[in-house]
Motif scaffolding. Structure first.
Motif, PDB file in Angstrom:
ATOM      1  N   GLU A 194       0.825  -1.202   0.000  1.00  0.00           N
ATOM      2  CA  GLU A 194       0.000   0.000   0.000  1.00  0.00           C
ATOM      3  C   GLU A 194       0.863   1.257   0.000  1.00  0.00           C
ATOM      4  N   ALA A 195       1.984   1.193   0.715  1.00  0.00           N
ATOM      5  CA  ALA A 195       2.909   2.327   0.730  1.00  0.00           C
ATOM      6  C   ALA A 195       3.462   2.597  -0.665  1.00  0.00           C
ATOM      7  N   LEU A 196       3.845   1.525  -1.375  1.00  0.00           N
ATOM      8  CA  LEU A 196       4.388   1.671  -2.725  1.00  0.00           C
ATOM      9  C   LEU A 196       3.335   2.192  -3.701  1.00  0.00           C
ATOM     10  N   LEU A 197       2.114   1.669  -3.596  1.00  0.00           N
ATOM     11  CA  LEU A 197       1.050   2.129  -4.495  1.00  0.00           C
ATOM     12  C   LEU A 197       0.712   3.600  -4.249  1.00  0.00           C
ATOM     13  N   HIS A 198       0.726   3.995  -2.985  1.00  0.00           N
ATOM     14  CA  HIS A 198       0.466   5.404  -2.683  1.00  0.00           C
ATOM     15  C   HIS A 198       1.565   6.281  -3.284  1.00  0.00           C
ATOM     16  N   LEU A 199       2.799   5.850  -3.158  1.00  0.00           N
ATOM     17  CA  LEU A 199       3.931   6.588  -3.725  1.00  0.00           C
ATOM     18  C   LEU A 199       3.753   6.775  -5.231  1.00  0.00           C
ATOM     19  N   LEU A 200       3.383   5.687  -5.917  1.00  0.00           N
ATOM     20  CA  LEU A 200       3.203   5.754  -7.373  1.00  0.00           C
ATOM     21  C   LEU A 200       2.011   6.623  -7.754  1.00  0.00           C
ATOM     22  N   ASN A 201       0.902   6.415  -7.090  1.00  0.00           N
ATOM     23  CA  ASN A 201      -0.317   7.133  -7.454  1.00  0.00           C
ATOM     24  C   ASN A 201      -0.179   8.645  -7.237  1.00  0.00           C
ATOM     25  N   LYS A 202       0.558   9.023  -6.217  1.00  0.00           N
ATOM     26  CA  LYS A 202       0.761  10.446  -5.933  1.00  0.00           C
ATOM     27  C   LYS A 202       1.971  11.022  -6.664  1.00  0.00           C
TER      28      LYS A 202
END
Length: 474
Positions: A131-139
């Motif tokens: 979830e941390a990685l996906l948040h990084l990518l999405n933002k």
């Protein structure tokens, strides 16, 4: 009446509601005093007020988790869970975060008032790396957020392999992570964490940079070629990385070109040249290791030259190979290949070697050096003369008394091709009588000039005998 500013009062009231378990009332109070950050990508966790709220909510969960909060939660907590699940969160962490009201409250405050780093750090604290990685990518957060929030916590907690697996799972080609991976490599290099760097480069399949890191492992900290002899495994790894890279370049040349923007590129010609350098360094290492082990090594110095340095260092390698064998001839072949492969100034290297031999009073070795140079097939006409002139300068610099002039030195000067060079060498060695004898053999006009020069030198040095001879001839 409490004396607090309005924001502080609302915050205190909100904290009181939290401690009473009234999550909805707490939100109402905090909405009046909390503000979202101006820059979501700033490298902090948001305001102190937000951090206090998150810290309390996280600490509240601990005793509940032990008793399995899904079954033992109060009706008020269940009601809050239903409300928070309606939030338009971009992703939901499975397990304890998804089914826990207090963690959901954390996410509400973090998404509303926290920075991206605060959100990512929350996920990382609770083992939700994906979830941390996906948040990084999405933002599309900058690489500094990745380093601070994900990468450093991963290697510090021994979860680097887990991070690598997730990166590959989300994007098998790793292209989405390119800018973050390069930033991580630069960070590790600044910190001198080269073993972690090498592991990361292998995961990235960045074979050229991995080979460069292996070069550092081979050279760093070594004080002798005996030490380098024990580190030759790194030379083999350099070759392996470069060969794999060549194979990949060869396979991709026949297909549609694939772009890996974060992997270092190099032409096939340059890679082949570097492989040849590694092969030659292996030969140099074995030779000098053997010389040091057998006790024939003569050169000492603080630096340890290798072929991975600049041209001056490569020239030092060539000198070292020629000087540290049993004789000049033993190492000349390897040194000559170094000079040829890197197109170095051969005469400068030979002159350095000759100067060292003069210091060691190994005059017969200078003659062997001249023989090897002449037999190499690429020596220019005056190379031999220049070598002798250079060691004559060394004699001049050291002082005549410290380097005695003997028959070996006289024979070397006699072997020079040019009479002008012979005269210059005798003058440098302060052998003015020998310089006079060669001068008078020249064409008349030139002989007069040379003898006048020798007479002046004799007068300056107080050599009355040579001064009288020159005067009589003139």
């Amino acid at each position: 009446k409490s004396g607090l500013d309005p924001g502080g009062a609302w915050h205190a009231w909100g904290m009181a509601c939290l401690k009473a378990g009234n999550l909805s009332s707490a939100r109402e109070k905090f909405n009046r005093c909390l503000k979202p950050p101006m820059d979501l990508n700033q490298l902090n966790h948001g305001s102190r007020l937000v951090q206090d709220v998150i810290q309390y909510l996280e600490s509240t969960v601990k005793p509940i988790l032990i008793a399995d909060d899904d079954y033992f939660a109060t009706l008020r907590e269940l009601e809050a869970t239903l409300r928070t699940r309606s939030l338009s969160l971009e992703m939901m962490c499975e397990g304890k975060i998804q089914h826990n009201s207090y963690y959901q409250e954390c996410l509400f405050y973090l998404h509303s008032y926290g920075t991206n780093l605060a959100i990512i750090s929350f996920y990382m604290r609770h083992d939700c790396m994906r979830e941390a990685l996906l948040h990084l990518l999405n933002k599309e957060s900058p690489s500094e957020v990745f380093i601070e929030g994900i990468f450093i916590p991963s290697y510090e907690s021994g979860k680097l392999h887990m991070l690598e697996n997730l990166l590959e799972t989300i994007d098998p080609g790793l292209e989405s992570w390119g800018v973050y991976l390069i930033a991580a490599c630069k960070y590790l290099q600044r910190k001198n964490y080269y073993h972690i760097l090498y592991e990361l480069q292998q995961f990235m399949k960045d074979h050229v940079r991995a080979a460069m890191t292996c070069i550092r492992f081979f050279t760093h900290g070594a004080k002798s070629y005996a030490e380098l002899g024990g580190k030759q495994t790194w030379l083999l790894k350099i070759k392996d990385h470069l060969k794999v890279y060549l194979q990949e370049v060869s396979r991709s040349s026949g297909r549609k070109k694939m772009t890996f923007t974060f992997r270092k590129k190099m032409s096939a010609t340059d890679v082949s040249r570097h492989i040849n350098t590694v092969d030659l360094q292996m030969e140099v290492t074995k030779f000098l290791h053997r010389c040091e082990s057998s006790g024939t090594s003569q050169m000492t110095g603080s630096s340890l030259p290798t072929l991975f340095g600049n041209n001056n260092m490569k020239m030092d390698v060539a000198c070292k190979v020629m000087l540290e064998g049993k004789n000049i001839e033993e190492g000349f072949g390897i040194a000559f290949r170094v000079l040829q492969d890197f197109q170095l100034e051969a005469t400068e290297v030979y002159s350095k070697v000759a100067k060292q031999l003069v210091k060691q009073q190994k005059y017969s070795e200078i003659r062997q050096l001249l023989k090897c140079v002449n037999e190499s097939g690429v020596a220019a006409k005056n190379d031999g003369d220049n070598i002798i002139l250079n060691w004559s300068c060394q004699i001049l610099l050291n002082g005549v008394r410290r380097v005695p002039f003997n028959e070996d030195l006289d024979n070397l000067i006699q072997d020079m091709d040019s009479d002008e060079n012979k005269i210059q060498a005798y003058v440098m060695c302060n052998k003015l009588r020998s310089a006079y004898l060669v001068s008078v053999r020249q064409e008349k006009t030139r002989a007069v000039q040379l003898v006048q020069h020798v007479r002046q030198l004799a007068e300056n040095s107080g050599d009355d005998v040579v001064k009288a001879i020159c005067a009589q001839w003139l």
